[in-house]
Design an enzyme around this catalytic site. Structure first.
Site, PDB file in Angstrom:
ATOM      1  N   ALA A 110      14.904  -1.827 -22.994  1.00  9.58           N
ATOM      2  CA  ALA A 110      14.606  -2.944 -23.504  1.00  9.58           C
ATOM      3  C   ALA A 110      15.234  -3.888 -22.578  1.00  9.58           C
ATOM      4  O   ALA A 110      16.214  -4.412 -21.315  1.00  9.58           O
ATOM      5  CB  ALA A 110      15.012  -3.362 -25.384  1.00  9.58           C
ATOM      6  N   HIS A 136       0.121  -6.431  -9.331  1.00  4.64           N
ATOM      7  CA  HIS A 136      -0.498  -7.052  -8.564  1.00  4.64           C
ATOM      8  C   HIS A 136       1.274  -8.344  -8.491  1.00  4.64           C
ATOM      9  O   HIS A 136       1.746  -8.419  -9.621  1.00  4.64           O
ATOM     10  CB  HIS A 136      -1.508  -8.153  -8.064  1.00  4.64           C
ATOM     11  N   ARG A 172      11.510  -0.573  -8.965  1.00  3.48           N
ATOM     12  CA  ARG A 172      11.545   0.691  -7.863  1.00  3.48           C
ATOM     13  C   ARG A 172      11.236   1.562  -8.174  1.00  3.48           C
ATOM     14  O   ARG A 172      11.545   1.737  -9.306  1.00  3.48           O
ATOM     15  CB  ARG A 172      12.918   1.153  -6.377  1.00  3.48           C
TER      16      ARG A 172
END
Length: 179
Positions: free
Chosen positions: A107, A63, A113
């Site tokens: 890292a 979310h 995407r």
């Protein structure tokens, strides 16, 4: 399981077992190091494959509440993480992302995407660095040129003070590898 859930709650986290009971889908051999957040508020939108490692402090967020104040709604999106995936420390995976199989994410990366299989990614936003084969070939060559340490050089293997000093000395000019 109750004690484990309690300890996680004290730390402000949810155990993997509790998240699975809430709808998280997880394959075999998940390694979840300390501080990893798997979005408890929408965990049923997250699917994790087999042999996945989340290094410390990784966040997987299904979310994005950036729209809540202005629109009255929070953006949500499913996340699918394939098999044989390593996600480096402090990385963030955002909603609506699919990560293919055999992927390494460096890292401090931000995955905004979807990422194709068989590649190494890093950065903010995460971009392709090289193929997994290229990366592993380079690391194999490096292993042949640098110090390699067996399990006796780890805490689990009972490393001694003498071996710690030896490791420090052998790594003065660069990196090495440990089992």
């Amino acid at each position: 399981m109750i004690i484990k859930d309690f300890i996680y709650r004290i730390r402000g986290e949810y155990s993997t077992d509790r998240l699975i009971r809430m709808g998280l889908k997880v394959g075999k051999n998940l390694k979840r190091m300390h501080g990893v957040i798997l979005d408890e508020s929408h965990c049923w939108l997250i699917t994790i494959g087999d042999n996945v490692t989340f290094a410390p402090n990784v966040h997987v967020l299904a979310h994005d509440a950036s729209t809540k104040y202005h629109l009255g709604y929070t953006k949500i999106g499913s996340i699918k993480i394939g098999n044989n995936v390593f996600v480096g420390a402090e990385s963030v995976i955002l909603p609506g992302v699919e990560i293919g199989d055999n992927v390494i994410i460096g890292a401090n990366s931000v995955v905004t995407r979807s990422l194709d299989s068989d590649n190494v990614y890093g950065g903010n936003p995460a971009v392709r660095i090289c193929s997994l084969t290229e990366y592993l070939d380079k690391q194999t060559k490096l292993m042949n040129e640098t110090a390699v340490f067996d399990e006796s050089y780890t805490i689990a293997g009972g490393i001694t003070d003498e071996k710690k000093k030896e490791m420090i000395n052998k790594l003065k000019n660069g990196r090495g590898f440990v089992v």
